[in-house]
Every structure is written in structure tokens, then in C-alpha cells.
Write an enzyme that holds these catalytic residues in place. Sequence first.
Site, mmCIF file in Angstrom:
data_model
loop_
_atom_site.group_PDB
_atom_site.id
_atom_site.type_symbol
_atom_site.label_atom_id
_atom_site.label_comp_id
_atom_site.label_asym_id
_atom_site.label_seq_id
_atom_site.Cartn_x
_atom_site.Cartn_y
_atom_site.Cartn_z
ATOM 1 C CG HIS A 1 -2.263 -0.748 1.124
ATOM 2 N ND1 HIS A 1 -3.079 -0.371 0.539
ATOM 3 C CD2 HIS A 1 -2.424 -2.050 1.319
ATOM 4 C CE1 HIS A 1 -4.345 -1.305 0.531
ATOM 5 N NE2 HIS A 1 -3.581 -2.457 1.071
ATOM 6 C CE LYS B 1 -14.044 6.597 -0.169
ATOM 7 N NZ LYS B 1 -13.687 6.872 1.094
ATOM 8 C CE LYS C 1 -3.545 10.735 2.998
ATOM 9 N NZ LYS C 1 -4.505 10.330 1.854
ATOM 10 C CE LYS D 1 -6.991 13.898 -0.005
ATOM 11 N NZ LYS D 1 -6.965 12.727 -0.878
ATOM 12 N NE ARG D 2 -4.962 9.527 10.032
ATOM 13 C CZ ARG D 2 -4.945 8.698 10.903
ATOM 14 N NH1 ARG D 2 -5.901 7.777 11.117
ATOM 15 N NH2 ARG D 2 -3.810 8.714 11.816
ATOM 16 C CB THR E 1 -10.493 4.971 -2.239
ATOM 17 O OG1 THR E 1 -9.970 5.447 -0.963
ATOM 18 C CG2 THR E 1 -9.618 3.844 -2.815
HETATM 19 C C1 LIG Z 1 -12.243 7.148 1.368
HETATM 20 C C2 LIG Z 1 -11.922 7.245 2.736
HETATM 21 C C3 LIG Z 1 -10.630 7.494 3.075
HETATM 22 C C4 LIG Z 1 -9.506 7.578 2.029
HETATM 23 O O1 LIG Z 1 -9.520 9.012 1.378
HETATM 24 P P1 LIG Z 1 -8.150 9.234 0.454
HETATM 25 O O2 LIG Z 1 -8.405 10.742 0.053
HETATM 26 O O3 LIG Z 1 -8.048 8.108 -0.641
HETATM 27 O O4 LIG Z 1 -6.801 9.253 1.317
HETATM 28 C C5 LIG Z 1 -10.092 8.105 4.312
HETATM 29 N N1 LIG Z 1 -11.040 8.104 5.111
HETATM 30 C C6 LIG Z 1 -12.454 7.770 5.120
HETATM 31 C C7 LIG Z 1 -13.354 8.064 6.231
HETATM 32 C C8 LIG Z 1 -12.715 7.573 3.917
HETATM 33 O O5 LIG Z 1 -14.200 7.445 3.443
#
Ligand SMILES: *Cc1c(COP(=O)(O)O)cnc(C)c1O
Length: 820
Positions: free
Chosen positions: A365, A669, A563, A557-558, A665
Amino acid sequence: MPSDTSHNPRTGMDVDAFREDIHQHLHYTLAKDKFSSTEWDHYRSVVMAVMDRLHDRWINTQQSYYAQKSKRVYYLSMEYLIGRLMDNMLINLGVQDVVAEAIEDLGLDYDKVREAEADAGLGNGGLGRLAACFLDSMATLGVPALGYGIRYDYGIFDQDIENGWQVEKPDMWLQYGYPWSVVRPKKKYRVRFYGEATAHEDSNGRLHFDWVNTHNVTALAYDTPIPGYQNDVVNHLRLWKATSDEGFDLKSFNQGDYIDAVRNNLLEENISRVLYPNDKVFKGQELRLKQEYFLVSASLQDAMVRFKKQFSDLSKIPEQMAIQCNDTHPNLAIPELMRVLMDEEGLEWIPAWEITTKTINYTNHTLMPEALEKWPLSLMSNLLPRHTQIIREIDRRFLNTIEVSGDRSANSKKNDMRIISNEMESRVRMGHLGIVGAKKVNGVSKLHSSLMKKTIFSDFSDHFPQKFTNVTNGITPRRWLRQCNRELSELISDNIGSDWVTNLEQLQQLEKFAGDEEFQEQFKEIKLRNKQQLAGYIKKTMGVQVDPHSIFDIQIKRIHEYKRQLMAIMHAIALYNRLKKNPNADVAPRTLLFAGKAAPGYTMAKLHIKLINSVAEVINNDPDVAPKLKVLFLPDYSVSLAEKMIPAANLSEQISTAGMEASGTGNMKFALNGALTIGTLDGANIEIREQVGNENIFIFGHTVDEIKEVRNSGYHPQEIYEEDEELKKVVDQIHEGYFTPETPDLFHPITNALLSQGDYFMVLADFRQYIDKQKEVEENYRNSFDWNKKAILNVAKMGHFSSDRSIRDYCERIWDIDIE
Ligand SMILES: *Cc1c(COP(=O)(O)O)cnc(C)c1O
């Protein structure tokens, strides 16, 4: 039978049956009436009524897997970021409207019932959410799969924001119980730790290895049913809870030390107490290694019991099981399967190795060095002495196969590739173990898989070229469109039918509506209503009014330096400065929204949260800019919050330093919900661009190759800072405490990282391109027809990013399973 529509209150699928069953559970199971019952009671009664319907489908599915002697997929993951399950269960059972009506009939409010559920937050971010999407897709495709994980008492911490700083609070998700799970009191396995590895010769002179004087813990199974989408399949997620072996420590008990015997139980239960809250960083705590082995040992014992019910020939294992390790965290499955096959089943090394290397697979990952698990050999040999022996032997045999070529010395190549590193303190490199012991190793996007082969694992890719493959990540369209954006789902289904829910490529048919005025009008109205709803949530929870007609620009995101939330907040500062200079500037109003958790020990990430909140405070309270710009950090990012924010987004921020985001991911979305992406050529952004076309995405920044070139030829962020007046002002304001006048030095660690510590994440290198691209975004947004056309095309082109497609790829490229 599953299709029962009779008026049996336990199984009927009509409104009357559900209303009756919900009411009966409230009355007979919970002993509550309309005066004493709470929202939680109502929620629990609904769950129990739904579970009644799931149970016969669940039993039937499992029976048919046995009857057909199906090959099983065992998905091993330390994390499952599930979120709430009520909507998901109702949608997959095809009874959302029916149950909503039953709930309303009982005088209750559907949304209140739904919101009584606590998020199951047993994960940190993308890796855990991926596992949850995969469970949904495997059930929907009818793959005979079982997810294994740990039932942490505390999931990812709750995030409060106090005075702009992140404060962590325990996540009490189990405090009132978890009605979606069923405990299996008889499904218990002993998991051993510590002790010694010994050997003895049997009467035939054959050497046997034993593991003795161990400290034992019991793993207890809790199952949550995972229904497929309207297909009567029900798989499950089995989570292990640690309990003490046989209830008491008998030795202390017999010595009369009752209190000590009981107190020790608590120590054992600590194994499943809490999820480690680090995303992409390795810490090396012993308790974490215990958790990893706990998961692996209990799950493999369970899988072997299932295998042995139907088979005796162990060489059939690779035909009957595919084990998928989600990152290196469960890679002890390799030495554990070897140990079971040799020490418990009596196989020799070579057949045991043959079975292991045809059964286990490993998903990588991340390429970031600080994330790679490297356990100190001393720690591992103390906790798992027999496994350490086996790993040494795997390493020894592997080294004998390495051929030397070119001018690189044999020793240097072997040292680079060995599983047990040759440092001052030897360490077990879990990635190397995974590659040597697995059948297949996959990355999670095309770019990431190719960089994995070219960079960190290049020697391995030369050595085992056939092992490496790619499976680009995906998201489940059930949760991430059908569930979170009901109105858009209905608009789509009204125009192209509803097959897209299980065949996301069908969204292609929307292409012809992209320029259709009437469709656009409806699409626009839905987006506006989603924005109004989010604005209502923000008003209610934070007391701030945002303008639903402004651009909703969202980065959730985190919080991690790679990022680059820092770059997004620097853009906000630049916009603020422009508006201060020219308050009448004709700019499109923008609302910049952030959410995300920082690891509790990640000081810089926590300082970034404080910076965002400090900048927000100044901007939101300045009447010169108020109508044009708002910045907000929404506390406690979670799956449920993502479901509220993503449908309301116009712009999706995917701005990581190229080469650092393995896939992402969140990016998928947003695009699926009609947001346009501003992003770098990183992770799956590249494949999103391939799908939507360059004209329907805002790409900027240095590419992986350009970054390499800049680093090699000497990167001088100071010079960029000196030469860009607007950038210089932004950095100076952060440095001088413009946003926190009472503590002017507060953000020096941030500006020092940029100016004097080499700006490792290349924020300054990409800043100018980023804010120029943002200007282009703004101009584009003002052309509503053009913007909506692009947004609709994004939805239309997201078929590739269904996790159903990812699971088909796993079946074909890795698991050797036929679907349909
Ligand atoms: C989809 C999702 C992530 C991943 O987000 P990235 O932008 O790909 O880092 C992290 N936390 C939650 C709650 C998510 O739904």
C-alpha cells in the site's frame, strides 16, 4: 426461504411484517414501550428485524459454499473502516423504502433511527475503507469470501477541536453493544506467545520442532453478516476479541491468589483493546506485533478447521483457499502456515513451502520508507521464537537462490534483498518476507505498481518477475453513490435504468446527457440541495453559515505532509490577500472545507490542523472577504461525515506530492458524485484522467520524473520563495504569526520545513502551478453549462473505479476464482 413475502413477522419483506417485527423486538426483546424507549432502542429494534431476514440467507449461503466445495477467499486485514451499516443492509436487502415506511408507521423518524448507530471505525483511512468496500463487492459478486480482523474495543479516536488544536477522545463505539454482530461462544482458538522453540527426535530419527512454555490467549469470534446487493448472498466479517485462556490463570488460582488470577485476565484482553492510530507509519511496539500475530493465528486455525471438515490431503490447500494480506500487517501468515504444516501436520519443508507460496498473497500500500514494517529480530524472537526460526530458514534458502550479475558484489545484493536485515540491530523486513513467501504481490494503482517494481522492490521484480501485478483500487457504488446520494442515484436510474448499481460501466450512457439542458438543470439542483444540506449540518454543528452557491472546495483525508493540506491552506491565504488588496475583485465565492485526523504522535500534522483553524478564524471574521471566502475544518472525519460531504462537493482536492499517494480512493468517491478533481499526476488520479480526458480534470504540478530531476539537480525552495512575491507573502505571514499574533512563533516548524529543511514534499515547487490552476477552476465554474457538462462526464466515466472491478481483477489475476 429468502424470498418469503408472506406475513410472517420474522421473514416477511413487506411493510406490515417489518412494522410488526420491529415493534415485537422493542416490546419482547428490549422490554420498552413508546414512553420509555429511546432512539437507540428504536435503532436496535430495526437492526434485530433486519438481522431476522439476514440469518436464513446467511445460513443458506454458507451451506451452499460447503455443498459446492467452493474455494474460499480469506481477506486478512488489521483494519475495517466500516461506518454505519443500517442503510447499507437495507439497500442490499432491497427493503430501504419498505423499512422507512414501517418506521414512519410506528411514529418514528427514519433519519433519527439511522443516526443512532455509531460508526464502526476500525481503521485509519484508505486501507481500512478499501477492506470494507471489498467485503461489499465480494458478497455482491458471490465470491465465497470471509474477512478476518480484530474487534477492537476502541476504534479510531474521536477528534475534538479545542482552541484550534486536535484533541483525541476514546471511541466508545461498543458502549451500548453492537447489534450487527453475533458472538460465537464456541468459536475459540488458543493463540500462543513467548516460550521457547525446542526440537526432539522421534523413534524414526526424524526431527520435530515444538513451541513450549507459551503464554496463551484466547481468540473469540464475533461475526457480522455481509449481504451482497439484492442477490441473497450473505458472507461475513469475523472479528476476533482477545479473552484470557480458560477464564483463569489456574496456577495463581491454586496458590490462593484469586485477585492476581483475575487481574491477569485484563492483561490478555489488552491485545484487542485499541486500534493503533497511525496511518502509514511504523512504530515497532510489541503490543502491535501481538495484535498482528493474534489475527493471523486465530484466522489460520479457523481456515484449517474449515478445510479439514472436507479434505484430508493438505496439498489441496492452494485449490481451496486464497489468502490475501492487506499490507504487510498480516504477513506472519507466511511463517505461521509453514509452522502449522510442518510442526502440527507433519509435512517436510519443501511441500509446506510449495503450499504456502501458492496460497498467500500480499498487497503493498505504500512506498514510503517510514511506513515499511521492520520488526527488531530480538523483539520478534522473544515473542515468537518458532516463527523467528522459520523466517531465518526462509531467508537462508532464499539467499541461496540469488544470482549475482554485473559489477554489484554478491554480498551487497544479498544484503539488500535479505528478509533479516544485516544492520547493527537486525530486523525482519515484512515486505521482503511477503514477496518471498507470497504467490502474488500487487500494488494498488498502475503508477504505484510500476514504481514498486522500479524502486523499492526492483531486485525482487528482476528475481520474481511473474509475482508482481497491479490491481487498481475501487469503491463500492452501493455506499458511495446509491446510499450517500439518493437523489443523484434516482436521476441516473430514471435516465439509464438501475443496472449501474452492480455494473458501474453502465454510467457511460450518461455521456449523451452531459450537454442536455434539462438533465443539467436537474443535476444542478441536486448538487445545490446536497450543498444546502451540508450547509445546514455546518450551521448546526459549528454555528457558521456558508453560502451554498459558492464553490464547495473540499479536502478530506488523513492529515499527512505528503497529502499537502498545507498547500491548500496556503492557497486560501493567497486568495485572502488578493481580496484584502482588492475587496471588490470579481472572484467566484469559495468555501474551502477540510476534515481529517492526524496521528496523535504526528506533531507536524497536528500543527497543520492548528494552522488551518487559525487561518479560518481570521478569514471568516474579516468582513472584507466574508462574502467571497470561507474556510472551515470540520471535526471528527469519519465514513459518515464523508457521506455528508462528498455529495456536496464541486471541487475535489487530490494534491499529494507525485509518487507518494499509492492510489487514493477519496478521489474516486468525489468524481462519482459529480465533483471535478484538482490534482497531481499521482496514484489513481492518473487513471481518472485516462478515463475522463484531460479536459475534464485540473492537473498541475511536478510529475514523478520531474521531481526526481529537480531533486537530483539540487532543489532550492529558498529561491522559489524569493522569486514569487505572492508566495513569499504567504510564507512570511505564516512565519510572522499573522494568524496567531499572541504566539507569533507558533508556525516556525512549518516555515522552517519549507525554507531551511529542503521542503521534502515540494510544496513550494508546486505552489505557483497550483494557484494558477485554481484560477482556471474558478473561471471554469462561472460557466455553469461547461462546468456541469464536465461534472456529468466525470460521473459517466467512473465505471472503472467500482470495487466490483477491483475484485474481478483479484479473482482473475491473483485468486484463480471464476465468477458467474
Ligand atoms: C475514502 C476514505 C478515506 C481515504 O481517502 P483518501 O483521500 O483516498 O486518502 C479515508 N477516510 C475515510 C473515512 C474515507 O471514507
